[in-house]
Design a protein around this motif. Sequence first.
Motif, PDB file in Angstrom:
ATOM      1  N   LEU A  14    -102.567 -24.456  93.863  1.00  0.00           N
ATOM      2  CA  LEU A  14    -102.634 -23.560  92.709  1.00  0.00           C
ATOM      3  C   LEU A  14    -102.079 -24.243  91.463  1.00  0.00           C
ATOM      4  N   LYS A  15    -100.967 -24.938  91.605  1.00  0.00           N
ATOM      5  CA  LYS A  15    -100.379 -25.658  90.474  1.00  0.00           C
ATOM      6  C   LYS A  15    -101.337 -26.731  89.971  1.00  0.00           C
ATOM      7  N   ASP A  16    -101.954 -27.473  90.877  1.00  0.00           N
ATOM      8  CA  ASP A  16    -102.879 -28.531  90.478  1.00  0.00           C
ATOM      9  C   ASP A  16    -104.092 -27.962  89.751  1.00  0.00           C
ATOM     10  N   VAL A  17    -104.606 -26.831  90.217  1.00  0.00           N
ATOM     11  CA  VAL A  17    -105.762 -26.209  89.561  1.00  0.00           C
ATOM     12  C   VAL A  17    -105.395 -25.753  88.155  1.00  0.00           C
ATOM     13  N   LEU A  18    -104.215 -25.168  87.995  1.00  0.00           N
ATOM     14  CA  LEU A  18    -103.787 -24.726  86.671  1.00  0.00           C
ATOM     15  C   LEU A  18    -103.565 -25.916  85.738  1.00  0.00           C
ATOM     16  N   MET A  19    -102.999 -26.989  86.236  1.00  0.00           N
ATOM     17  CA  MET A  19    -102.795 -28.180  85.408  1.00  0.00           C
ATOM     18  C   MET A  19    -104.140 -28.781  84.989  1.00  0.00           C
ATOM     19  N   ALA A  21    -107.015 -27.174  84.674  1.00  0.00           N
ATOM     20  CA  ALA A  21    -107.643 -26.278  83.693  1.00  0.00           C
ATOM     21  C   ALA A  21    -107.031 -26.477  82.312  1.00  0.00           C
ATOM     22  N   GLY A  22    -105.719 -26.614  82.247  1.00  0.00           N
ATOM     23  CA  GLY A  22    -105.068 -26.850  80.966  1.00  0.00           C
ATOM     24  C   GLY A  22    -105.469 -28.175  80.353  1.00  0.00           C
TER      25      GLY A  22
END
Length: 50
Positions: A14-19, A21-22
């Motif tokens: 989840l953290k990797d996906v959010l990073m 996307a940003g």
Amino acid sequence: MPPPYLSGAGRLVLKDVLMLAGSVLMIADSAKQIVNSTSLVNPKNERVSG
């Protein structure tokens, strides 16, 4: 005590996906600024439309 909603690996994904996307948003915004500032069609850097 209820079990965690995400395991350790799930939180990392989840953290990797959010990073990611940003970073995609930041790259797109930077590319738009570069394209707008270095236009070959409009060398005087005047705003044509939009």
